[in-house]
Design a protein around this motif. Structure first.
Motif, short mmCIF file in Angstrom:
data_model
loop_
_atom_site.label_atom_id
_atom_site.label_comp_id
_atom_site.label_asym_id
_atom_site.label_seq_id
_atom_site.Cartn_x
_atom_site.Cartn_y
_atom_site.Cartn_z
N ARG A 50 0.86 -1.19 0.00
CA ARG A 50 0.00 0.00 0.00
C ARG A 50 0.89 1.23 0.00
NH1 ARG A 50 -5.17 -1.06 3.89
NH2 ARG A 50 -5.72 -3.05 2.97
N TYR A 51 0.68 2.09 -0.98
CA TYR A 51 1.49 3.30 -1.11
C TYR A 51 1.24 4.24 0.05
CZ TYR A 51 3.16 7.78 -2.80
OH TYR A 51 3.79 8.99 -2.91
N ASP A 52 2.33 4.77 0.60
CA ASP A 52 2.28 5.79 1.65
C ASP A 52 3.53 6.65 1.45
OD1 ASP A 52 2.48 7.37 3.92
OD2 ASP A 52 2.20 5.73 5.32
N PRO A 53 3.37 7.92 1.03
CA PRO A 53 4.55 8.74 0.77
C PRO A 53 5.43 8.97 1.99
CG PRO A 53 2.56 10.07 0.72
CD PRO A 53 2.13 8.65 0.84
N GLN A 54 4.89 8.75 3.19
CA GLN A 54 5.66 8.89 4.42
C GLN A 54 6.16 7.55 4.93
OE1 GLN A 54 6.35 12.04 5.27
NE2 GLN A 54 5.08 12.56 3.51
N GLY A 55 5.81 6.47 4.26
CA GLY A 55 6.19 5.13 4.71
C GLY A 55 7.63 4.79 4.42
N PRO A 56 8.07 3.65 4.93
CA PRO A 56 9.44 3.22 4.68
C PRO A 56 9.63 2.82 3.22
CG PRO A 56 8.24 1.51 5.85
CD PRO A 56 7.33 2.70 5.78
N GLU A 57 10.89 2.86 2.78
CA GLU A 57 11.20 2.44 1.41
C GLU A 57 11.33 0.93 1.34
OE1 GLU A 57 13.46 6.05 -0.90
OE2 GLU A 57 14.63 4.32 -0.29
N HIS A 58 10.91 0.39 0.20
CA HIS A 58 11.01 -1.04 -0.06
C HIS A 58 11.65 -1.24 -1.42
CE1 HIS A 58 8.35 -2.11 3.27
NE2 HIS A 58 7.66 -1.04 2.94
N PRO A 59 12.47 -2.29 -1.56
CA PRO A 59 13.04 -2.58 -2.87
C PRO A 59 11.97 -3.18 -3.79
CG PRO A 59 13.68 -4.27 -1.31
CD PRO A 59 12.93 -3.21 -0.53
N ALA A 60 12.05 -2.87 -5.05
CA ALA A 60 11.11 -3.39 -6.05
C ALA A 60 11.82 -3.39 -7.40
CB ALA A 60 9.85 -2.54 -6.08
#
Length: 108
Positions: A50-60
């Motif tokens: 789920r996209y959250d501009p304040q969330g942690p970064e994840h590799p993709a």
């Protein structure tokens, strides 16, 4: 490089080497590692983002392919109602692009 219609972010079973990578294997294009911000969970054993501009970064992974628009109806059917295709930013090669991603509607 910022044409979201020809870009798809994958983070789970559609990624190269994963169980459902065959869905994208026939498309010409280039793969790039990328980073996306949000919440990563799971639904029925599969990753759910789920996209959250304040969330942690994840590799993709980012697929850039002129063939992508023609493949989207099959991908939409494959992902089903548990995932919604939307456009989000991804960090790739030191910059930001807008790309499509299948965001999970549910999480276990």
């Amino acid at each position: 490089m910022d044409n979201p219609e020809t870009k798809l972010i994958v983070y789970g079973s559609l990624a190269p080497g994963e169980v459902n990578d065959f869905m994208l294997a026939g498309l010409s294009g280039e793969w790039h590692p990328c980073r996306i911000r949000g919440r990563m969970g799971a639904f029925l054993g599969f990753k759910s983002f789920r996209y959250d501009p304040q969330g942690p970064e994840h590799p993709a992974w980012l697929l850039v392919s002129a063939d992508l628009p023609g493949a989207l109806p099959d991908l939409d059917d494959f992902e089903g109602e548990a995932y919604e295709r939307r456009i989000i930013p991804a960090r790739v090669n030191g910059g930001w692009v807008r790309a499509q991603v299948y965001a999970g509607k549910y999480s276990d």
